[in-house]
Design a protein around this motif. Structure first.
Motif, PDB file in Angstrom:
ATOM      1  N   VAL A 134       0.921  -1.204   0.084  1.00 51.93           N
ATOM      2  CA  VAL A 134      -0.020  -0.111   0.228  1.00 51.93           C
ATOM      3  C   VAL A 134       0.838   1.240   0.063  1.00 51.93           C
ATOM      4  O   VAL A 134       1.540   1.380   0.940  1.00 51.93           O
ATOM      5  CB  VAL A 134      -0.994  -0.246   1.236  1.00 51.93           C
ATOM      6  CG1 VAL A 134      -1.649   1.239   1.268  1.00 51.93           C
ATOM      7  CG2 VAL A 134      -2.013  -1.265   1.289  1.00 51.93           C
ATOM      8  N   ILE A 135       0.737   2.347  -0.756  1.00 49.13           N
ATOM      9  CA  ILE A 135       1.722   2.927  -1.207  1.00 49.13           C
ATOM     10  C   ILE A 135       0.943   4.237  -0.502  1.00 49.13           C
ATOM     11  O   ILE A 135       1.602   4.977   0.461  1.00 49.13           O
ATOM     12  CB  ILE A 135       1.828   3.647  -2.712  1.00 49.13           C
ATOM     13  CG1 ILE A 135       2.524   2.449  -3.532  1.00 49.13           C
ATOM     14  CG2 ILE A 135       2.526   4.882  -2.769  1.00 49.13           C
ATOM     15  CD1 ILE A 135       3.653   2.158  -3.039  1.00 49.13           C
ATOM     16  N   ASP A 136      -0.330   4.529  -0.578  1.00 48.86           N
ATOM     17  CA  ASP A 136      -1.001   5.659   0.223  1.00 48.86           C
ATOM     18  C   ASP A 136      -2.449   5.406  -0.136  1.00 48.86           C
ATOM     19  O   ASP A 136      -2.967   3.999  -0.346  1.00 48.86           O
ATOM     20  CB  ASP A 136      -0.951   6.950  -0.351  1.00 48.86           C
ATOM     21  CG  ASP A 136      -1.147   7.226  -1.952  1.00 48.86           C
ATOM     22  OD1 ASP A 136      -1.917   6.538  -2.466  1.00 48.86           O
ATOM     23  OD2 ASP A 136      -0.147   8.133  -2.615  1.00 48.86           O
ATOM     24  N   SER A 137      -3.405   6.236   0.618  1.00 50.63           N
ATOM     25  CA  SER A 137      -5.005   5.969   0.414  1.00 50.63           C
ATOM     26  C   SER A 137      -5.497   5.589  -1.012  1.00 50.63           C
ATOM     27  O   SER A 137      -6.681   5.230  -1.079  1.00 50.63           O
ATOM     28  CB  SER A 137      -5.681   6.935   1.194  1.00 50.63           C
ATOM     29  OG  SER A 137      -5.472   8.103   0.386  1.00 50.63           O
ATOM     30  N   SER A 138      -4.664   5.936  -1.936  1.00 50.63           N
ATOM     31  CA  SER A 138      -5.132   5.731  -3.372  1.00 50.63           C
ATOM     32  C   SER A 138      -4.370   4.905  -4.582  1.00 50.63           C
ATOM     33  O   SER A 138      -4.817   4.972  -5.465  1.00 50.63           O
ATOM     34  CB  SER A 138      -5.237   7.149  -3.925  1.00 50.63           C
ATOM     35  OG  SER A 138      -6.169   8.060  -3.584  1.00 50.63           O
ATOM     36  N   ASN A 139      -3.307   4.241  -3.716  1.00 49.95           N
ATOM     37  CA  ASN A 139      -2.240   3.520  -4.679  1.00 49.95           C
ATOM     38  C   ASN A 139      -1.891   2.387  -3.853  1.00 49.95           C
ATOM     39  O   ASN A 139      -1.423   2.285  -2.883  1.00 49.95           O
ATOM     40  CB  ASN A 139      -1.046   4.240  -5.113  1.00 49.95           C
ATOM     41  CG  ASN A 139      -1.522   5.603  -6.105  1.00 49.95           C
ATOM     42  OD1 ASN A 139      -1.426   5.427  -7.032  1.00 49.95           O
ATOM     43  ND2 ASN A 139      -1.628   6.710  -5.341  1.00 49.95           N
ATOM     44  N   ILE A 140      -1.949   1.131  -4.981  1.00 46.35           N
ATOM     45  CA  ILE A 140      -1.441  -0.191  -4.233  1.00 46.35           C
ATOM     46  C   ILE A 140      -0.325  -0.727  -5.487  1.00 46.35           C
ATOM     47  O   ILE A 140      -0.881  -0.826  -6.545  1.00 46.35           O
ATOM     48  CB  ILE A 140      -2.608  -1.257  -4.042  1.00 46.35           C
ATOM     49  CG1 ILE A 140      -3.542  -0.504  -3.001  1.00 46.35           C
ATOM     50  CG2 ILE A 140      -2.085  -2.503  -3.618  1.00 46.35           C
ATOM     51  CD1 ILE A 140      -5.004  -1.306  -3.117  1.00 46.35           C
ATOM     52  N   ASP A 141       0.879  -1.030  -5.081  1.00 39.24           N
ATOM     53  CA  ASP A 141       1.792  -1.876  -5.819  1.00 39.24           C
ATOM     54  C   ASP A 141       1.493  -3.358  -5.890  1.00 39.24           C
ATOM     55  O   ASP A 141       1.426  -3.903  -4.658  1.00 39.24           O
ATOM     56  CB  ASP A 141       3.011  -1.276  -5.667  1.00 39.24           C
ATOM     57  CG  ASP A 141       3.431  -0.002  -5.989  1.00 39.24           C
ATOM     58  OD1 ASP A 141       2.597   0.543  -6.751  1.00 39.24           O
ATOM     59  OD2 ASP A 141       4.697   0.162  -5.980  1.00 39.24           O
ATOM     60  N   PHE A 142       1.204  -3.991  -6.810  1.00 37.17           N
ATOM     61  CA  PHE A 142       1.214  -5.390  -6.966  1.00 37.17           C
ATOM     62  C   PHE A 142       2.559  -5.892  -7.507  1.00 37.17           C
ATOM     63  O   PHE A 142       2.780  -5.645  -8.626  1.00 37.17           O
ATOM     64  CB  PHE A 142      -0.123  -5.880  -7.939  1.00 37.17           C
ATOM     65  CG  PHE A 142      -1.192  -5.446  -7.225  1.00 37.17           C
ATOM     66  CD1 PHE A 142      -2.032  -6.479  -6.542  1.00 37.17           C
ATOM     67  CD2 PHE A 142      -1.851  -4.207  -7.054  1.00 37.17           C
ATOM     68  CE1 PHE A 142      -3.299  -6.106  -5.583  1.00 37.17           C
ATOM     69  CE2 PHE A 142      -3.143  -3.794  -6.531  1.00 37.17           C
ATOM     70  CZ  PHE A 142      -3.809  -4.985  -6.059  1.00 37.17           C
ATOM     71  N   HIS A 143       3.254  -6.624  -6.614  1.00 33.25           N
ATOM     72  CA  HIS A 143       4.504  -7.300  -7.187  1.00 33.25           C
ATOM     73  C   HIS A 143       4.245  -8.548  -7.733  1.00 33.25           C
ATOM     74  O   HIS A 143       3.701  -9.380  -6.830  1.00 33.25           O
ATOM     75  CB  HIS A 143       5.530  -7.268  -6.085  1.00 33.25           C
ATOM     76  CG  HIS A 143       5.827  -5.658  -5.371  1.00 33.25           C
ATOM     77  ND1 HIS A 143       6.689  -4.882  -6.266  1.00 33.25           N
ATOM     78  CD2 HIS A 143       5.583  -5.441  -4.341  1.00 33.25           C
ATOM     79  CE1 HIS A 143       6.421  -3.664  -5.458  1.00 33.25           C
ATOM     80  NE2 HIS A 143       5.990  -3.962  -4.548  1.00 33.25           N
ATOM     81  N   MET A 144       4.711  -8.852  -9.023  1.00 35.78           N
ATOM     82  CA  MET A 144       4.380 -10.057  -9.624  1.00 35.78           C
ATOM     83  C   MET A 144       5.468 -11.027  -9.636  1.00 35.78           C
ATOM     84  O   MET A 144       6.706 -10.470  -9.562  1.00 35.78           O
ATOM     85  CB  MET A 144       3.809  -9.919 -10.989  1.00 35.78           C
ATOM     86  CG  MET A 144       2.712  -8.678 -11.149  1.00 35.78           C
ATOM     87  SD  MET A 144       1.340  -9.147 -10.132  1.00 35.78           S
ATOM     88  CE  MET A 144       0.325 -10.248 -11.300  1.00 35.78           C
ATOM     89  N   VAL A 145       5.265 -12.343  -9.830  1.00 32.05           N
ATOM     90  CA  VAL A 145       6.086 -13.378 -10.120  1.00 32.05           C
ATOM     91  C   VAL A 145       6.636 -12.832 -11.363  1.00 32.05           C
ATOM     92  O   VAL A 145       6.155 -12.285 -12.157  1.00 32.05           O
ATOM     93  CB  VAL A 145       5.346 -14.732 -10.357  1.00 32.05           C
ATOM     94  CG1 VAL A 145       6.385 -15.848 -10.667  1.00 32.05           C
ATOM     95  CG2 VAL A 145       4.689 -15.225  -9.012  1.00 32.05           C
TER      96      VAL A 145
END
Length: 129
Positions: free
Chosen positions: A51-62
């Motif tokens: 969770v970066i902030d209240s509006s952004n989420i990073d999804f780290h992939m295989v």
């Protein structure tokens, strides 16, 4: 009411949902967009989230790719809790899906605000040259 609080986490897991929690408090690294945004990512390819902030989420992939999801609206409690759940019957998480902020109360998790996802934009770190 108390029983409901204990049942929700089990429902999340049984209904094909997933829960992610992170405690990294570092400032996010600068990134740049790569290619066109995607509507969906494959759940089985998600290695971790941040969770970066209240509006952004990073999804780290295989395989090392990272997709940033910019929610169309700020999600109350997301940055503070840094954990969320989702439910889907497919093997994809898409821009039409909703994530729910997970709150910890007395050692039990309960779902809070529901927030719609945006598109998934592949990003890469900006080198500090």
């Amino acid at each position: 009411m108390r029983k409901m609080l204990l049942i929700i986490p089990a429902i999340v897991l049984l209904s094909g949902g997933a829960t992610f929690a992170l405690s990294n408090k570092k400032a996010p690294e600068p990134v740049r967009a790569v290619g066109e945004p995607k509507n969906c990512v494959t759940i089985s390819q998600i290695r971790s989230t941040k969770v970066i902030d209240s509006s952004n989420i990073d999804f780290h992939m295989v395989g090392g790719k990272t997709f940033r999801n910019r929610l169309p609206q700020s999600c109350p409690g997301l940055k503070f809790e840094e954990r969320f759940s989702y439910r889907t019957s497919l093997n994809q998480l898409c821009s039409v899906d909703i994530v729910r902020v997970l709150h910890n109360q007395g050692g039990s998790l309960y779902e809070g605000a529901g927030c719609g996802l945006g598109k998934f934009q592949m990003v890469e770190k900006v080198s500090a040259n």
